[in-house]
Scaffold this motif. Structure first.
Motif, PDB file in Angstrom:
ATOM      1  N   PHE A   1      -9.534   6.530 -11.208  1.00  0.00           N
ATOM      2  CA  PHE A   1     -10.928   6.381 -11.833  1.00  0.00           C
ATOM      3  C   PHE A   1     -12.045   6.855  -9.721  1.00  0.00           C
ATOM      4  O   PHE A   1     -13.162   6.026  -9.563  1.00  0.00           O
ATOM      5  CB  PHE A   1     -11.463   4.903 -11.423  1.00  0.00           C
ATOM      6  CG  PHE A   1     -10.343   4.142 -11.486  1.00  0.00           C
ATOM      7  CD1 PHE A   1     -10.363   3.393 -10.507  1.00  0.00           C
ATOM      8  CD2 PHE A   1      -8.463   4.012 -12.980  1.00  0.00           C
ATOM      9  CE1 PHE A   1      -9.519   2.411 -10.078  1.00  0.00           C
ATOM     10  CE2 PHE A   1      -7.772   3.166 -12.230  1.00  0.00           C
ATOM     11  CZ  PHE A   1      -7.631   2.244 -10.525  1.00  0.00           C
TER      12      PHE A   1
ATOM     13  N   GLY B   1     -10.287   0.386   2.057  1.00  0.00           N
ATOM     14  CA  GLY B   1     -10.854   1.125   2.017  1.00  0.00           C
ATOM     15  C   GLY B   1     -10.016   2.458   1.495  1.00  0.00           C
ATOM     16  O   GLY B   1      -9.673   2.249   0.247  1.00  0.00           O
TER      17      GLY B   1
ATOM     18  N   GLY C   1      -6.844   4.644   1.163  1.00  0.00           N
ATOM     19  CA  GLY C   1      -5.290   4.356   0.925  1.00  0.00           C
ATOM     20  C   GLY C   1      -4.634   3.439   0.443  1.00  0.00           C
ATOM     21  O   GLY C   1      -5.712   2.521   0.104  1.00  0.00           O
ATOM     22  N   GLU C   2      -3.319   2.627   0.657  1.00  0.00           N
ATOM     23  CA  GLU C   2      -2.550   2.024  -0.207  1.00  0.00           C
ATOM     24  C   GLU C   2      -1.576   1.439   1.154  1.00  0.00           C
ATOM     25  O   GLU C   2      -1.565   1.901   1.552  1.00  0.00           O
ATOM     26  CB  GLU C   2      -1.872   2.652  -1.184  1.00  0.00           C
ATOM     27  CG  GLU C   2      -0.883   1.138  -1.372  1.00  0.00           C
ATOM     28  CD  GLU C   2      -1.254  -0.081  -1.864  1.00  0.00           C
ATOM     29  OE1 GLU C   2      -2.110   0.300  -2.632  1.00  0.00           O
ATOM     30  OE2 GLU C   2      -1.355  -0.964  -1.345  1.00  0.00           O
TER      31      GLU C   2
ATOM     32  N   SER D   1      -5.477  -5.357  -0.179  1.00  0.00           N
ATOM     33  CA  SER D   1      -5.827  -5.154  -1.634  1.00  0.00           C
ATOM     34  C   SER D   1      -4.809  -4.139  -1.969  1.00  0.00           C
ATOM     35  O   SER D   1      -4.915  -3.265  -1.473  1.00  0.00           O
ATOM     36  CB  SER D   1      -7.074  -4.459  -1.908  1.00  0.00           C
ATOM     37  OG  SER D   1      -7.334  -4.386  -3.386  1.00  0.00           O
ATOM     38  N   THR D   2      -3.815  -4.141  -2.842  1.00  0.00           N
ATOM     39  CA  THR D   2      -3.012  -3.444  -3.424  1.00  0.00           C
ATOM     40  C   THR D   2      -2.850  -2.793  -4.895  1.00  0.00           C
ATOM     41  O   THR D   2      -3.333  -3.922  -5.862  1.00  0.00           O
ATOM     42  CB  THR D   2      -1.050  -3.499  -3.363  1.00  0.00           C
ATOM     43  OG1 THR D   2      -0.594  -2.391  -3.370  1.00  0.00           O
ATOM     44  CG2 THR D   2      -1.006  -5.460  -3.746  1.00  0.00           C
TER      45      THR D   2
ATOM     46  N   SER E   1      -5.393  -4.773  -7.381  1.00  0.00           N
ATOM     47  CA  SER E   1      -5.771  -4.174  -8.497  1.00  0.00           C
ATOM     48  C   SER E   1      -5.240  -4.413  -9.497  1.00  0.00           C
ATOM     49  O   SER E   1      -4.140  -2.965  -9.827  1.00  0.00           O
ATOM     50  CB  SER E   1      -6.636  -2.906  -8.076  1.00  0.00           C
ATOM     51  OG  SER E   1      -6.524  -3.017  -6.619  1.00  0.00           O
TER      52      SER E   1
ATOM     53  N   HIS F   1      -6.433  -3.966 -13.216  1.00  0.00           N
ATOM     54  CA  HIS F   1      -7.175  -3.366 -14.190  1.00  0.00           C
ATOM     55  C   HIS F   1      -6.878  -3.022 -15.476  1.00  0.00           C
ATOM     56  O   HIS F   1      -7.748  -2.677 -16.040  1.00  0.00           O
ATOM     57  CB  HIS F   1      -7.434  -1.512 -13.357  1.00  0.00           C
ATOM     58  CG  HIS F   1      -8.100  -1.528 -12.504  1.00  0.00           C
ATOM     59  ND1 HIS F   1      -9.422  -2.084 -11.910  1.00  0.00           N
ATOM     60  CD2 HIS F   1      -8.088  -1.165 -11.290  1.00  0.00           C
ATOM     61  CE1 HIS F   1      -9.701  -2.193 -10.933  1.00  0.00           C
ATOM     62  NE2 HIS F   1      -8.839  -1.593 -10.491  1.00  0.00           N
TER      63      HIS F   1
ATOM     64  N   GLU G   1      -7.847  -6.937  -8.970  1.00  0.00           N
ATOM     65  CA  GLU G   1      -9.427  -7.037  -9.076  1.00  0.00           C
ATOM     66  C   GLU G   1      -9.448  -5.808 -10.483  1.00  0.00           C
ATOM     67  O   GLU G   1      -8.797  -5.237 -11.143  1.00  0.00           O
ATOM     68  CB  GLU G   1      -9.579  -5.338  -7.894  1.00  0.00           C
ATOM     69  CG  GLU G   1      -9.425  -6.867  -6.813  1.00  0.00           C
ATOM     70  CD  GLU G   1      -9.165  -5.863  -5.483  1.00  0.00           C
ATOM     71  OE1 GLU G   1      -7.903  -5.847  -5.299  1.00  0.00           O
ATOM     72  OE2 GLU G   1      -9.702  -4.957  -5.154  1.00  0.00           O
TER      73      GLU G   1
ATOM     74  N   GLU H   1     -17.183  -3.658 -10.679  1.00  0.00           N
ATOM     75  CA  GLU H   1     -18.067  -2.400 -11.146  1.00  0.00           C
ATOM     76  C   GLU H   1     -17.588  -1.389 -10.906  1.00  0.00           C
ATOM     77  O   GLU H   1     -17.412  -1.251 -10.105  1.00  0.00           O
ATOM     78  CB  GLU H   1     -19.688  -3.044 -10.735  1.00  0.00           C
ATOM     79  CG  GLU H   1     -20.890  -2.600 -11.132  1.00  0.00           C
ATOM     80  CD  GLU H   1     -22.008  -1.948 -10.815  1.00  0.00           C
ATOM     81  OE1 GLU H   1     -23.011  -1.279 -10.886  1.00  0.00           O
ATOM     82  OE2 GLU H   1     -22.454  -3.467 -10.051  1.00  0.00           O
TER      83      GLU H   1
ATOM     84  N   ASN I   1     -17.680   2.347 -10.123  1.00  0.00           N
ATOM     85  CA  ASN I   1     -18.480   3.329  -9.616  1.00  0.00           C
ATOM     86  C   ASN I   1     -18.192   4.830  -9.594  1.00  0.00           C
ATOM     87  O   ASN I   1     -16.942   4.774  -9.470  1.00  0.00           O
ATOM     88  CB  ASN I   1     -18.445   3.033  -8.025  1.00  0.00           C
ATOM     89  CG  ASN I   1     -18.735   1.474  -7.115  1.00  0.00           C
ATOM     90  OD1 ASN I   1     -20.002   1.146  -7.611  1.00  0.00           O
ATOM     91  ND2 ASN I   1     -18.028   0.769  -6.851  1.00  0.00           N
TER      92      ASN I   1
ATOM     93  N   GLY J   1     -13.968   3.204  -3.913  1.00  0.00           N
ATOM     94  CA  GLY J   1     -13.684   4.016  -4.593  1.00  0.00           C
ATOM     95  C   GLY J   1     -14.309   4.946  -4.901  1.00  0.00           C
ATOM     96  O   GLY J   1     -14.395   6.731  -5.133  1.00  0.00           O
TER      97      GLY J   1
HETATM   98  N1  SAH Z   1      -5.558   1.365  -2.650  1.00  0.00           N
HETATM   99  C1  SAH Z   1      -5.672  -0.635  -2.689  1.00  0.00           C
HETATM  100  C2  SAH Z   1      -6.998  -1.005  -1.714  1.00  0.00           C
HETATM  101  C3  SAH Z   1      -7.445   0.837  -1.980  1.00  0.00           C
HETATM  102  S1  SAH Z   1      -8.850   0.499  -3.498  1.00  0.00           S
HETATM  103  C4  SAH Z   1      -5.619  -0.819  -3.496  1.00  0.00           C
HETATM  104  O1  SAH Z   1      -6.114  -0.271  -5.112  1.00  0.00           O
HETATM  105  O2  SAH Z   1      -6.090  -2.072  -3.987  1.00  0.00           O
HETATM  106  C5  SAH Z   1     -10.480  -0.707  -3.387  1.00  0.00           C
HETATM  107  C6  SAH Z   1     -10.582  -1.296  -4.897  1.00  0.00           C
HETATM  108  O3  SAH Z   1     -11.219  -0.238  -5.218  1.00  0.00           O
HETATM  109  C7  SAH Z   1      -9.146  -0.989  -6.012  1.00  0.00           C
HETATM  110  O4  SAH Z   1      -9.438  -2.640  -6.326  1.00  0.00           O
HETATM  111  C8  SAH Z   1      -9.526  -0.163  -6.675  1.00  0.00           C
HETATM  112  O5  SAH Z   1      -8.945  -0.145  -8.405  1.00  0.00           O
HETATM  113  C9  SAH Z   1     -10.793   0.256  -6.997  1.00  0.00           C
HETATM  114  N2  SAH Z   1     -11.596   1.274  -7.303  1.00  0.00           N
HETATM  115  C10 SAH Z   1     -10.913   2.284  -7.194  1.00  0.00           C
HETATM  116  N3  SAH Z   1     -11.790   3.036  -6.991  1.00  0.00           N
HETATM  117  C11 SAH Z   1     -12.912   2.430  -8.020  1.00  0.00           C
HETATM  118  C12 SAH Z   1     -14.738   3.002  -8.415  1.00  0.00           C
HETATM  119  N4  SAH Z   1     -14.975   4.589  -8.951  1.00  0.00           N
HETATM  120  N5  SAH Z   1     -14.750   1.452  -8.786  1.00  0.00           N
HETATM  121  C13 SAH Z   1     -14.460   0.870  -8.721  1.00  0.00           C
HETATM  122  N6  SAH Z   1     -13.658   0.238  -8.096  1.00  0.00           N
HETATM  123  C14 SAH Z   1     -12.495   0.896  -7.826  1.00  0.00           C
END
Ligand code: SAH
Length: 347
Positions: free
Chosen positions: A120, A163, A165-166, A197-198, A220, A222, A262, A294, A296, A340
């Protein structure tokens, strides 16, 4: 072109002092240069006015300051600002300033692209090109802090590593950057205002706990159901939920710091009662709270945010079980600056 000279910000303060000593100069000159490089964010050796012209020239011959260049500023109708950050080798990452009533938050990148494959996420489609260096992460924060002062008359209050990257796949550089951000020799920010955030790398979460870090951790999640999570975050087949759970229990036992999960609710993916039940069970392993974020939309993706009713069901169940839950609205969506959506679209 990439310079063959050495990146001066790869040196520690001690190494800079040694450099001056070895040239028969006073070691404190090294401390002065260090201060210019970090606390004062000098972009060139000529900025270092308390260093003699001759010494500056010598430094220039041997070293470079690989400062980032903010190429582009985009402003969203909600005040969010997105920076396209050009690195010394021409690659670009993005960082975002998110203002709200009480705070200004910087959302920074830790890698160019990402090696993970969350279905996503727009950044996942870029693949990982390289890790960011500590100074490149630090510079993003300084740039956003300056913008915060300029546009909102207040310094940055929070930083999230959400932002590109991981962050835990670039562990050492992220920790070095945070060290500079929190040090009085850098920005002097409190680690409590920083969230990493990982996507959930168990081995690295354990390492964070062992290293006794003082910043906050967000995961994260989900989905708390193994097959569902693997279908949307394929790396979960390797770093599975059971290992993630154990690493989080370990994190809490060592740090006593509550974990934020998250979570996006998608139609037809994780909007069933059994998804909620699994999340409730997962939240019991260690003190935690849930951020329902939400979705995106990203280009040509089949994911669809679940209905408000489905989200309300989550909120109700979590609250009933005394788990703190917040529902986060996206910011900066109109300029592709939301979670994302960072994928250098404008370049
Ligand atoms: N790699 C790290 C940090 C970057 S992503 C991580 O995965 O946490 C930051 C957050 O955005 C994460 O919670 C990720 O799952 C979420 N994310 C990624 N794509 C997204 C999207 N299209 N809509 C909403 N959240 C999203």
């Amino acid at each position: 072109m990439v310079s063959k000279k050495k990146d001066i910000r790869a040196l520690t303060k001690e190494q800079l002092r040694e450099f001056f000593k070895s040239r028969g100069e006073e070691a404190f000159r090294g401390s002065q240069v260090y201060e210019w490089l970090w606390q004062k964010s000098a972009h060139s050796f000529d900025d270092m006015t308390n260093i003699s012209k001759e010494t500056r020239k010598k430094l220039e011959e041997q070293f470079v300051i690989n400062h980032i260049k903010v190429d582009q500023l985009q402003k969203s109708s909600d005040g969010t600002i997105k920076n396209a950050v050009r690195l010394h080798d021409g690659l670009v990452v993005e960082s975002v300033l998110i203002p709200s009533k009480e705070r200004t938050t910087a959302c920074v990148s830790s890698q160019v692209g990402c090696s993970l494959d969350c279905k996503f996420c727009a950044t996942a489609r870029l693949k990982r090109m390289r890790n960011l260096n500590p100074d490149e992460i630090y510079d993003q924060v300084v740039a956003i802090n300056n913008e915060s002062e300029l546009y909102f008359n207040r310094p940055l209050s929070n930083i999230v590593f959400m932002g590109m990257g991981e962050p835990l796949m670039n562990y050492n550089n992220v920790l070095k950057a945070i060290e500079k951000i929190t040090s009085p020799e850098g920005l002097g920010m409190s680690p409590k205002r920083i969230t990493v955030s990982t996507s959930g790398v168990p081995k690295m979460i354990r390492k964070l706990a062992d290293d006794e870090v003082k910043f906050k951790l967000a995961v994260s999640l989900h989905s708390a159901i193994e097959e569902v999570r693997t279908s949307i975050m394929p790396f979960n087949a390797t770093f599975n939920l059971k290992e993630l759970r154990d690493s989080l229990i370990y994190w809490y036992s060592k740090t006593k710091s509550r974990i934020t999960y998250e979570y996006v609710v998608w139609e037809g993916i994780n909007d069933r009662d059994k998804d909620i039940k699994a999340l409730l069970a997962f939240c019991r392993f260690a003190p935690s709270k849930v951020n329902l974020i939400e979705y995106n939309p990203i280009d040509d993706s089949s994911f669809k945010q679940a209905s408000n009713e489905a989200i309300d069901k989550y909120v109700e169940a979590l609250e009933k079980n005394r788990i703190i839950v917040t529902v986060r609205r996206s910011r900066g969506k109109d300029i592709d600056a939301a979670c994302g959506q960072l994928a250098n679209k404008s370049l």
